[in-house]
Write an enzyme that holds these catalytic residues in place. Structure first.
Site, short mmCIF file in Angstrom:
data_model
loop_
_atom_site.label_atom_id
_atom_site.label_comp_id
_atom_site.label_asym_id
_atom_site.label_seq_id
_atom_site.Cartn_x
_atom_site.Cartn_y
_atom_site.Cartn_z
N ARG A 183 -113.19 -17.74 12.24
CA ARG A 183 -112.50 -18.58 11.25
C ARG A 183 -112.06 -17.83 9.99
NH1 ARG A 183 -116.78 -21.74 12.90
NH2 ARG A 183 -116.16 -23.25 14.50
N GLU A 197 -93.68 -19.49 0.63
CA GLU A 197 -92.24 -19.55 0.88
C GLU A 197 -91.67 -20.96 0.86
OE1 GLU A 197 -90.75 -16.57 3.61
OE2 GLU A 197 -88.97 -17.78 4.02
N HIS A 242 -81.07 -10.72 11.85
CA HIS A 242 -81.75 -11.27 13.03
C HIS A 242 -80.76 -11.59 14.14
CE1 HIS A 242 -85.41 -12.59 10.44
NE2 HIS A 242 -85.62 -11.41 10.99
N HIS A 265 -85.19 -3.06 13.16
CA HIS A 265 -85.09 -4.18 12.22
C HIS A 265 -84.38 -3.75 10.92
CE1 HIS A 265 -86.21 -7.71 9.90
NE2 HIS A 265 -86.73 -6.91 9.00
N HIS A 320 -81.19 -10.87 6.20
CA HIS A 320 -81.98 -11.10 7.41
C HIS A 320 -81.38 -12.13 8.36
CE1 HIS A 320 -84.91 -8.56 5.44
NE2 HIS A 320 -85.76 -8.68 6.44
N ASN A 364 -85.42 -12.70 2.27
CA ASN A 364 -84.70 -12.66 3.55
C ASN A 364 -83.24 -12.26 3.38
OD1 ASN A 364 -86.98 -13.43 5.01
ND2 ASN A 364 -86.60 -15.59 4.60
N ARG A 370 -89.50 -17.08 -2.52
CA ARG A 370 -89.87 -16.06 -1.53
C ARG A 370 -88.79 -15.93 -0.45
NH1 ARG A 370 -95.88 -14.64 1.11
NH2 ARG A 370 -95.11 -12.93 2.39
N GLU A 396 -85.19 -2.09 3.40
CA GLU A 396 -85.94 -3.09 2.64
C GLU A 396 -86.04 -2.67 1.16
OE1 GLU A 396 -86.68 -5.89 4.17
OE2 GLU A 396 -86.92 -5.38 6.29
N LYS A 438 -92.03 -7.33 -4.81
CA LYS A 438 -92.55 -8.26 -3.81
C LYS A 438 -93.78 -8.99 -4.33
CE LYS A 438 -93.59 -9.39 0.90
NZ LYS A 438 -93.57 -9.07 2.32
N LYS A 492 -98.50 -12.50 5.12
CA LYS A 492 -97.98 -13.11 6.35
C LYS A 492 -98.47 -12.28 7.53
CE LYS A 492 -93.58 -15.21 4.98
NZ LYS A 492 -92.13 -15.18 5.26
N1 LIG Z 1 -95.78 -9.64 7.51
C1 LIG Z 1 -94.62 -9.46 6.91
O1 LIG Z 1 -94.37 -9.96 5.80
C2 LIG Z 1 -93.60 -8.60 7.57
C3 LIG Z 1 -92.48 -8.17 6.85
C4 LIG Z 1 -91.59 -7.31 7.48
C5 LIG Z 1 -91.82 -6.90 8.79
N2 LIG Z 1 -92.90 -7.35 9.47
C6 LIG Z 1 -93.17 -6.90 10.83
O2 LIG Z 1 -93.35 -5.49 10.82
C7 LIG Z 1 -93.03 -4.97 12.11
C8 LIG Z 1 -92.22 -3.73 11.96
O3 LIG Z 1 -92.99 -2.76 11.27
P1 LIG Z 1 -92.63 -1.21 11.31
O4 LIG Z 1 -91.20 -1.04 10.99
O5 LIG Z 1 -93.64 -0.52 10.50
O6 LIG Z 1 -92.75 -0.86 12.86
P2 LIG Z 1 -93.97 -0.27 13.74
O7 LIG Z 1 -95.24 -0.81 13.30
O8 LIG Z 1 -93.57 -0.47 15.14
O9 LIG Z 1 -93.91 1.29 13.40
C9 LIG Z 1 -92.77 2.05 13.76
C10 LIG Z 1 -93.17 3.26 14.61
O10 LIG Z 1 -93.75 4.27 13.78
C11 LIG Z 1 -95.01 4.67 14.30
N3 LIG Z 1 -95.79 5.11 13.16
C12 LIG Z 1 -96.43 4.35 12.26
N4 LIG Z 1 -96.91 5.11 11.26
C13 LIG Z 1 -96.58 6.38 11.54
C14 LIG Z 1 -96.76 7.61 10.88
N5 LIG Z 1 -97.34 7.67 9.67
N6 LIG Z 1 -96.31 8.74 11.46
C15 LIG Z 1 -95.64 8.66 12.64
N7 LIG Z 1 -95.41 7.54 13.31
C16 LIG Z 1 -95.87 6.40 12.76
C17 LIG Z 1 -95.49 3.47 15.03
O11 LIG Z 1 -96.49 3.78 15.96
C18 LIG Z 1 -94.21 2.96 15.67
O12 LIG Z 1 -93.92 3.71 16.83
C19 LIG Z 1 -92.33 -6.10 12.85
O13 LIG Z 1 -93.20 -6.61 13.83
C20 LIG Z 1 -92.05 -7.15 11.79
O14 LIG Z 1 -92.07 -8.45 12.30
C21 LIG Z 1 -93.79 -8.18 8.87
ZN LIG Z 2 -87.25 -7.27 6.97
#
Ligand SMILES: NC(=O)c1ccc[n+]([C@@H]2O[C@H](COP(=O)([O-])OP(=O)(O)OC[C@H]3O[C@@H](n4cnc5c(N)ncnc54)[C@H](O)[C@@H]3O)[C@@H](O)[C@H]2O)c1
Ligand SMILES: [Zn+2]
Length: 365
Positions: free
Chosen positions: A124, A240, A255, A268, A251, A248, A244, A188, A230, A146
């Site tokens: 929980r 949001e 998307h 992305h 986005h 987007n 907030r 971003e 942020k 999030k």
């Molecule tokens: N929670 C939120 O508010 C929020 C906001 C934006 C995005 N997201 C989410 O984030 C995700 C995308 O995140 P991302 O862009 O970090 O992608 P990711 O987590 O897939 O990382 C990108 C790649 O880099 C690699 N990697 C990570 N750190 C590394 C490092 N230091 N050296 C070498 N390789 C490394 C990873 O293994 C992966 O292959 C999506 O799922 C998206 O939905 C969430």
């Molecule tokens: Zn984004």
């Protein structure tokens, strides 16, 4: 070059926390020592990040926790799913972690979202620390609480709001990032300048060379200013219901590109980069923004190496992908638009205007 650490606070009453930004933080035992001693903690990471950083983080935690459970998941957005989440729960249960466990999310946004959601659900809700290792995660996903996994019927559809107790953004970890991932994260960063701080947008423009060559001081400043923006937005609107949503920006178009091309074709951040160019163009067509400012955003996105021409999916397909709900009337089209440099708001827009933007900003088929 070592970058001295700074803290950015996320003010959320009793759920407030710090984002520590700097170099060498993975080895900073004093920093992790502040979390207090415990019987067990878990490091959730993936196959790519584990060999680079898991042992260093574990070494910094060893004197504090009786047991450190390291959970190494497969890499990739496709693994932000139920089976991977189950593996985290099984590892925690098999190692008899109780409610005092602290989960460390070591990796990019995929790991952060999944490990955060695991922490939100396990018994929980238990505490967790974000240790983001991508630029996107340091400026965006690790901050704000999030958490989610994907469902076959939609991205991030199963999740929870669950704030971390601490975010540790060690900018040294960005040195091993593939260039394409760094550039995606810059989208971003540009977004924050566009929606909230025109002076920061100028700074990004004039430091693009340093950012693209992984300069630690430039990256640290970009992470810090992005987190400040942020953090302020999240503090004002945690769930949001208002401001907030301006995060987007770019986005809705982005998307549509991601889904229209099939997830994974564009990163992305690449889709968001192009989406910001489109949303800025739309803002001009709504008489909210001078054309010169939209052109400036396009120029900065292009200089980052992000795409500025949208794929030719066809206007009808774009509209279908962007409608908010799929009701009989077709659903509304809602966008974050700019009503001035560093100012954003949410607007319902007539399809005709959107089609004009699509025609002006997509590749001709
Ligand atoms: N929670 C939120 O508010 C929020 C906001 C934006 C995005 N997201 C989410 O984030 C995700 C995308 O995140 P991302 O862009 O970090 O992608 P990711 O987590 O897939 O990382 C990108 C790649 O880099 C690699 N990697 C990570 N750190 C590394 C490092 N230091 N050296 C070498 N390789 C490394 C990873 O293994 C992966 O292959 C999506 O799922 C998206 O939905 C969430
Ligand atoms: Zn984004």
């Amino acid at each position: 070059v070592t970058v001295s650490p700074v803290d950015v606070r996320v003010e959320l009453g009793e759920r407030s926390y710090a984002i520590r930004i700097g170099s060498g933080l993975l080895d900073d035992r004093a920093l992790f020592g502040q979390l207090g001693a415990g019987t067990a903690c878990a490091i959730v990471t993936n196959e790519t990040v584990a060999p680079l950083y898991a042992e260093r983080l574990a070494a910094s935690l060893r004197s504090q926790f009786g047991h450190i459970e390291i959970v190494v998941l497969p890499d990739g957005e496709v693994h932000k799913d139920w089976p991977a989440l189950q593996r985290v729960f099984s590892a925690l249960l098999e190692s008899k972690c109780d409610r005092s466990v602290i989960v460390f999310a070591l990796g990019g946004g995929v790991i952060g979202d999944l490990a955060g959601f695991a922490a939100a659900c396990y018994m929980r809700g238990v505490r967790y620390v974000q240790v983001p290792t991508t630029l996107l995660a340091q400026v965006d996903s690790a901050v704000g609480g999030k958490t989610a996994i994907n469902h076959a019927l939609g991205k991030n559809m199963i999740g929870a709001f669950h704030q971390p107790m601490l975010v540790v953004a060690d900018i040294d970890t960005l040195q091993t990032l593939p260039k394409r991932e760094l550039v995606a994260g810059l989208a971003e960063v540009i977004k924050y300048g566009a929606i909230a701080d025109d002076g920061f947008l100028d700074w990004i423009d004039s430091h693009m060379g340093e950012l693209l060559s992984f300069d630690p001081l430039a990256l640290a400043h970009a992470v810090r200013r992005s987190c400040e923006i942020k953090a302020a937005i999240v503090a004002a609107d945690e769930r949001e219901s208002g401001v907030r949503a301006t995060l987007n920006f770019g986005h809705t178009f982005g998307h549509a590109i991601e889904t229209g091309l099939g997830h994974g074709a564009w990163l992305h951040g690449e889709a968001v980069g192009c989406g910001m160019v489109m949303a800025a163009d739309l803002s001009v067509r709504l008489d909210l923004l001078p054309r010169a400012h939209a052109d400036r955003i396009t120029k900065i996105v292009a200089r980052a190496g992000l795409p500025v021409k949208a794929p030719a999916l066809g206007a009808e397909r774009y509209l279908e992908l962007m409608r908010v709900d799929k009701k009989a009337d077709g659903g509304q089209l809602r966008f974050v638009v700019l009503d001035g440099p560093g100012q954003a708001l949410l607007r319902v827009v007539e399809p005709g205007r959107v089609v004009e933007t699509l025609e002006a900003t997509s590749e001709l088929a």
